[in-house]
Design a protein around this motif. Structure first.
Motif, short mmCIF file in Angstrom:
data_model
loop_
_atom_site.label_atom_id
_atom_site.label_comp_id
_atom_site.label_asym_id
_atom_site.label_seq_id
_atom_site.Cartn_x
_atom_site.Cartn_y
_atom_site.Cartn_z
N GLU A 175 39.94 22.26 63.47
CA GLU A 175 38.48 22.35 63.62
C GLU A 175 37.78 22.42 62.26
OE1 GLU A 175 36.84 24.99 66.51
OE2 GLU A 175 38.26 24.41 68.07
N ASN A 176 38.57 22.21 61.18
CA ASN A 176 38.02 22.23 59.81
C ASN A 176 37.26 23.50 59.48
OD1 ASN A 176 38.95 19.75 58.89
ND2 ASN A 176 37.38 18.72 60.14
N ILE A 177 37.79 24.63 59.93
CA ILE A 177 37.14 25.90 59.62
C ILE A 177 37.72 26.42 58.30
CG2 ILE A 177 36.93 28.32 60.35
CD1 ILE A 177 37.08 27.22 63.25
N LYS A 178 36.80 26.74 57.37
CA LYS A 178 37.27 27.26 56.07
C LYS A 178 37.28 28.78 56.15
CE LYS A 178 36.57 26.64 51.19
NZ LYS A 178 35.53 26.92 50.25
N LEU A 179 38.47 29.36 56.09
CA LEU A 179 38.58 30.81 56.28
C LEU A 179 38.31 31.57 55.00
CD1 LEU A 179 41.80 31.45 58.40
CD2 LEU A 179 39.44 31.42 59.16
N VAL A 180 38.81 31.02 53.89
CA VAL A 180 38.79 31.83 52.67
C VAL A 180 38.27 31.07 51.46
CG1 VAL A 180 40.63 33.47 53.20
CG2 VAL A 180 41.24 31.21 52.38
N ASP A 181 37.60 31.81 50.59
CA ASP A 181 37.21 31.32 49.27
C ASP A 181 38.03 32.09 48.27
OD1 ASP A 181 35.33 29.35 49.29
OD2 ASP A 181 33.70 30.73 49.78
N ASP A 182 38.78 31.40 47.44
CA ASP A 182 39.61 32.10 46.46
C ASP A 182 38.76 32.39 45.23
OD1 ASP A 182 41.59 33.13 44.99
OD2 ASP A 182 42.74 31.30 44.75
N LEU A 183 37.94 33.44 45.30
CA LEU A 183 36.98 33.74 44.22
C LEU A 183 37.55 34.71 43.19
CD1 LEU A 183 33.53 34.32 45.96
CD2 LEU A 183 34.23 32.41 44.53
N VAL A 184 37.28 34.40 41.92
CA VAL A 184 37.63 35.33 40.84
C VAL A 184 36.31 35.83 40.26
CG1 VAL A 184 38.67 35.51 38.55
CG2 VAL A 184 39.76 34.10 40.30
N ASP A 185 36.10 37.17 40.24
CA ASP A 185 34.83 37.69 39.71
C ASP A 185 34.73 37.46 38.20
OD1 ASP A 185 33.94 38.75 42.16
OD2 ASP A 185 35.21 40.51 41.91
N ILE A 186 35.81 37.80 37.51
CA ILE A 186 35.73 37.79 36.04
C ILE A 186 37.01 37.23 35.43
CG2 ILE A 186 35.49 39.25 33.97
CD1 ILE A 186 34.20 41.33 36.03
N TYR A 187 36.86 36.35 34.47
CA TYR A 187 38.00 35.89 33.67
C TYR A 187 37.79 36.42 32.25
CZ TYR A 187 41.65 32.75 31.93
OH TYR A 187 42.80 32.24 31.38
N VAL A 188 38.75 37.17 31.75
CA VAL A 188 38.60 37.74 30.40
C VAL A 188 39.38 36.86 29.42
CG1 VAL A 188 38.88 39.78 28.95
CG2 VAL A 188 38.46 40.05 31.40
N VAL A 189 38.65 36.35 28.39
CA VAL A 189 39.27 35.45 27.41
C VAL A 189 39.56 36.21 26.12
CG1 VAL A 189 39.00 33.30 26.10
CG2 VAL A 189 37.88 33.55 28.34
N PRO A 190 40.83 36.31 25.74
CA PRO A 190 41.12 36.91 24.42
C PRO A 190 40.79 35.90 23.33
CG PRO A 190 43.15 36.50 25.69
CD PRO A 190 42.04 35.84 26.44
N MET A 191 39.94 36.30 22.38
CA MET A 191 39.52 35.34 21.36
C MET A 191 40.45 35.35 20.15
SD MET A 191 36.88 33.93 22.62
CE MET A 191 35.88 33.25 21.30
N SER A 192 41.34 36.33 20.10
CA SER A 192 42.28 36.37 18.98
C SER A 192 43.51 37.14 19.44
CB SER A 192 41.60 37.03 17.78
OG SER A 192 42.38 38.09 17.29
N GLU A 193 44.65 36.83 18.82
CA GLU A 193 45.89 37.51 19.20
C GLU A 193 45.79 39.02 18.98
OE1 GLU A 193 49.79 36.38 17.73
OE2 GLU A 193 49.26 34.31 18.25
N ASN A 194 44.95 39.37 17.96
CA ASN A 194 44.83 40.80 17.61
C ASN A 194 44.08 41.61 18.67
OD1 ASN A 194 46.05 40.08 15.28
ND2 ASN A 194 44.12 39.76 14.17
N THR A 195 43.45 40.94 19.60
CA THR A 195 42.67 41.70 20.59
C THR A 195 43.40 41.85 21.92
OG1 THR A 195 41.56 39.71 21.36
CG2 THR A 195 40.46 40.95 19.61
N LYS A 196 44.66 41.44 21.95
CA LYS A 196 45.39 41.42 23.23
C LYS A 196 45.40 42.79 23.93
CE LYS A 196 49.19 39.38 25.56
NZ LYS A 196 49.80 38.10 25.68
N GLU A 197 45.67 43.87 23.14
CA GLU A 197 45.74 45.19 23.79
C GLU A 197 44.39 45.59 24.37
OE1 GLU A 197 48.36 45.96 20.42
OE2 GLU A 197 48.13 48.04 21.13
N GLN A 198 43.31 45.30 23.64
CA GLN A 198 41.97 45.63 24.15
C GLN A 198 41.65 44.82 25.41
OE1 GLN A 198 42.64 45.27 20.95
NE2 GLN A 198 41.72 46.97 19.83
N VAL A 199 42.12 43.54 25.40
CA VAL A 199 41.89 42.69 26.57
C VAL A 199 42.63 43.27 27.78
CG1 VAL A 199 42.44 40.44 27.60
CG2 VAL A 199 41.37 40.56 25.34
#
Ligand code: HAM
Length: 428
Positions: free
Chosen positions: A319-343
């Motif tokens: 019946e083409n019913i869409k049950l779920v939306d696979d939503l992600v609220d937030i994607y956190v981007v590490p801008m440098s290797e040195n920030t990995k722990e803070q990320v």
């Protein structure tokens, strides 16, 4: 390569989300009806199924997974849920609970050694309920309303409720005799299984898939014509209450069900989808007023149903019913290797505050992270670089409007909550 056993399937990816959605919705409906969760073992002593589902049913004759354990005990993987729940009701003395009737619900895998095809598996999941107590016909109608409301909430359109009555013990016995008389002259034309059913349990003949199209079959006596006054009244009341619940139904005397334990009401809910063929019955159930006693429990009436999750999912896709939306609220981007722990720490903090959060696990560069964000359904992107950490701020980008904000770390959760609020209407 080792493959999965025949008639089984794996759940992963989108199907994982769909299955969990179906389970959670069923659970939330059962909370509204104030039913209680019950979980019984996947295997039981074999005799339980012989005495409940019935020696002459196809399920017990041909379809059970039986085995001996190392202590030489005869055990069976449950082919359905009712028998185990009834056993548990008796064993745990639930009839003495002050709160009656005892209304239970379950979800779990069942096992039948059937020929696998669309909508028919050897391991499949049932969602079901069993209710015990001195209930009247309103209980039958309520039990029928559960799958109907569930299907309604899922948005299914093409479904049909079929109902019949086998009557009480006396009516069932009169009907049995009428079937013996009726089929006697046709014995030679019946299939071998039906010849055996004729002797052991003639009602079962009506369930036959081989003989069902023969002319004399269609003229066989109907259960409804053999109901005594009490049984007739029970059925009339169920139908009256179904109307009060605004449930469309049709009375169908061909519904006799493949299990031995039923009395009075039997029902099925069908999906009108040709591709499912014979496997279009989504759900079946009924009343079983003598079952608890027949298993040496106190005389207690019962009523319940079970629905097959795989068939339901087929119908939802059809019946083409869409049950779920696979939503992600937030994607956190590490801008440098040195920030990995803070990320890592920020991701954890956001998740603890209730957000669905993704991040980079593969040490991607910025371009790689953006590609990943495109693959996911991300609402907000947070960038964490060395500057941000120094200034105790983060940069947030709305992935849909592309608007950007700079927010102090302390105010982050309040800010995100406000954003969610302002977007709320957009998302419903
Ligand atoms: P049932 O009609 O045998 O009833 O099964 C209920 C539902 O389980 C069917 O309508 C179908 O959707 C699903 N089902 C059965 N066999 C398979 C299979 N091999 N593959 C996929 N789905 C299947 C019962 O089991 C009763 N215990 C129902 C009940 C509960 N009656 C009273 N209380």
């Amino acid at each position: 390569m080792i493959q999965k056993p025949k008639g089984t399937y794996d759940v992963f990816g989108l199907m994982g989300l769909e299955v969990r959605y179906l389970e959670k919705l069923f659970e939330s409906i059962m909370e509204k009806y104030h039913y209680q969760y019950i979980r019984t073992p996947i295997f039981e002593v074999s005799n339980l199924f012989h005495r409940t589902v019935g020696e002459t049913s196809d399920i017990v004759r041909k379809e059970t997974y039986d085995f001996k354990d190392k202590g030489n005990r005869d055990l069976t993987l449950r082919p359905e849920g009712t028998a185990g729940v009834v056993r548990s009701f008796i064993e745990n003395k639930m009839s003495s609970y002050p709160n009656q009737p005892v209304k239970t619900w379950y979800i779990g895998p069942m096992y039948r050694y059937e020929r696998p095809q669309a909508g028919r598996f050897r391991e499949f999941y049932q969602f079901g309920v069993e209710v015990f107590g001195d209930t009247d016909s309103y209980m039958d109608a309520e039990v029928i309303s559960i799958p109907v409301n569930y299907f309604k909430m899922l948005g299914l359109k093409n479904i049909k409720v079929k109902i019949n009555s086998l009557g009480d013990r006396e009516s069932k016995e009169n009907y049995r005799k009428s079937l013996l008389d009726y089929f006697k002259p046709y014995l030679d034309s019946l299939c071998d299984d039906c010849k055996e059913r004729y002797i052991k349990n003639p009602l079962r003949i009506l369930d036959c898939k081989i003989d069902k199209d023969k002319d004399f079959f269609k003229k066989a006596p109907k259960t409804i014509d053999y109901l005594n006054e009490e049984s007739k009244k029970h059925l009339e009341d169920v139908l009256k209450y179904l109307k009060a619940l605004e449930i469309d139904y049709s009375v169908d005397s061909n519904i006799v069900r493949g299990l031995d334990y039923y009395t009075h009401t039997v029902f099925e809910v069908e999906a009108l989808i040709p591709s499912l063929g014979n496997q279009n019955v989504l759900c079946g159930g009924g009343r079983y007023d003598n079952l608890v006693k027949s298993l040496d429990g106190p005389a207690t009436k019962g009523v319940g149903f079970a629905l097959g999750m795989e068939r339901l999912l087929d119908v939802i896709h059809n019946e083409n019913i869409k049950l779920v939306d696979d939503l992600v609220d937030i994607y956190v981007v590490p801008m440098s290797e040195n920030t990995k722990e803070q990320v890592i720490s920020l991701v954890n903090y956001l998740r603890l505050n209730g957000f669905v959060v993704e991040t980079d696990y593969l040490n991607r560069n910025l371009k790689g992270n953006f590609k990943q964000i495109d693959r996911l359904n991300v609402k907000y992107i947070i960038f964490v670089g060395e500057d941000e950490i120094k200034n105790k701020k983060v940069k947030i980008k709305d992935n849909h409007t592309k608007e950007e904000y700079e927010i102090e770390f302390d105010k982050l959760i309040d800010f995100l909550d406000d954003l969610e609020g302002s977007n709320y209407e957009e998302h419903i």
